[in-house]
Design a protein around this motif. Structure first.
Motif, PDB file in Angstrom:
ATOM      1  N   THR A 179       0.830  -1.219   0.000  1.00 27.24           N
ATOM      2  CA  THR A 179       0.000   0.000   0.000  1.00 27.24           C
ATOM      3  C   THR A 179       0.861   1.265   0.000  1.00 27.24           C
ATOM      4  OG1 THR A 179      -0.153  -0.141   2.408  1.00 27.24           O
ATOM      5  CG2 THR A 179      -2.002  -1.037   1.134  1.00 27.24           C
ATOM      6  N   ASP A 180       2.143   1.151   0.335  1.00 21.72           N
ATOM      7  CA  ASP A 180       2.960   2.369   0.334  1.00 21.72           C
ATOM      8  C   ASP A 180       3.395   2.790  -1.071  1.00 21.72           C
ATOM      9  OD1 ASP A 180       4.917   0.509  -0.218  1.00 21.72           O
ATOM     10  OD2 ASP A 180       6.218   1.045   1.465  1.00 21.72           O
ATOM     11  N   ARG A 181       2.794   2.186  -2.102  1.00 20.36           N
ATOM     12  CA  ARG A 181       3.125   2.539  -3.494  1.00 20.36           C
ATOM     13  C   ARG A 181       1.903   2.964  -4.294  1.00 20.36           C
ATOM     14  NH1 ARG A 181       8.320   3.708  -4.509  1.00 20.36           N
ATOM     15  NH2 ARG A 181       9.012   3.380  -2.396  1.00 20.36           N
ATOM     16  N   ILE A 182       0.750   3.133  -3.651  1.00 22.07           N
ATOM     17  CA  ILE A 182      -0.469   3.337  -4.440  1.00 22.07           C
ATOM     18  C   ILE A 182      -1.023   4.770  -4.372  1.00 22.07           C
ATOM     19  CG2 ILE A 182      -1.122   0.900  -4.245  1.00 22.07           C
ATOM     20  CD1 ILE A 182      -3.298   1.786  -2.222  1.00 22.07           C
ATOM     21  N   PHE A 183      -1.681   5.144  -5.468  1.00 26.84           N
ATOM     22  CA  PHE A 183      -2.412   6.409  -5.565  1.00 26.84           C
ATOM     23  C   PHE A 183      -3.731   6.165  -6.301  1.00 26.84           C
ATOM     24  CE2 PHE A 183       1.870   8.222  -5.026  1.00 26.84           C
ATOM     25  CZ  PHE A 183       1.606   9.248  -4.139  1.00 26.84           C
ATOM     26  N   LEU A 184      -4.632   7.144  -6.174  1.00 31.32           N
ATOM     27  CA  LEU A 184      -5.911   7.062  -6.883  1.00 31.32           C
ATOM     28  C   LEU A 184      -6.147   8.357  -7.648  1.00 31.32           C
ATOM     29  CD1 LEU A 184      -7.896   5.389  -3.961  1.00 31.32           C
ATOM     30  CD2 LEU A 184      -6.915   4.276  -5.989  1.00 31.32           C
TER      31      LEU A 184
END
Ligand SMILES: [Zn+2]
Length: 225
Positions: A179-184
């Motif tokens: 999760t420390d690599r995600i964006f929306l």
């Protein structure tokens, strides 16, 4: 200069967005449009050459405008820049323009938002050649787990294509990624970033507040390279 606050929804890739309370947007300005950033609460900007709008005759001028505007304090990253095998000029010109922008990104110490359609080999080849220290954020990601894992292993971040992430089966990909690599993002489409957060939070078994705080941390880490 405006940065996201605790509790904000972050929409990491937008065209023509209008700020509203509780939502931070990263507006993508394209060099061929010759728009300049306007200081607005809740908005920061990226600036770069979109591969669709690049050609042999505007190439030099677009690079010059990236070089001159990228120092603007409200422009926090280069982009969107990259490769598109379905649209735009020759792969060779796309590569030249992308490499030029990566060199600018490294010099000015601002990260990159990447547009990449079916040209992952080209993208990875530039990464290998230039060994950037600034972080790249792939916007509109809709590929498989294997590719996602490979990109993340190079220090990249992924922002998922809104239409992909809203589909029922997309949670499987997200659950396989750190999760420390995600964006929306909404990419400026008529879709509410809050609905995207709701869907992804439930896919990841998180509360929306937990997801907000994860993405805010990702933003602050990505921004400094
Ligand atoms: Zn875009």
């Amino acid at each position: 200069m405006y940065f996201p606050q605790n509790g904000d929804f972050i929409d990491i890739h937008v065209h023509g967005g209008t700020p509203s309370s509780g939502i931070f947007i990263l507006e993508s300005l394209m060099a061929h449009e010759s728009k300049i950033p306007a200081a607005v609460a809740g908005v920061a900007f990226t600036y770069g050459i979109h591969p669709w709008f690049l050609n042999e005759s505007n190439y030099k001028q677009l690079i010059i405008s990236v070089e001159s505007l990228i120092t603007h304090p409200d422009i926090i990253a280069i982009g969107e820049a990259g490769f598109d095998r379905l649209r735009g000029p020759s792969p060779e010109l796309q590569r030249r323009a992308f490499e030029d922008q990566i060199i600018i990104s490294e010099k000015i110490r601002k990260p990159v938002v990447v547009h990449c359609v079916r040209a992952w080999d080209e993208l990875l080849a530039v990464h290998k050649k230039l060994k950037p220290e600034m972080s790249w954020l792939i916007h509109g990601y809709r590929g498989n787990v294997k590719l996602a894992t490979q990109l993340i292993s190079k220090g990249m971040y992924l922002s998922f294509w809104f239409d992909f992430v809203l589909r029922p089966g997309s949670g499987d990909l997200l659950r396989h990624l750190p999760t420390d690599r995600i964006f929306l993002e909404t990419d400026g489409a008529d879709v509410d970033i809050k609905n995207i957060y709701d869907k992804v939070a439930s896919d990841l078994d998180l509360s929306v507040d937990e997801l907000k705080s994860i993405i805010l941390k990702n933003f602050n880490r990505w921004r400094i390279g």
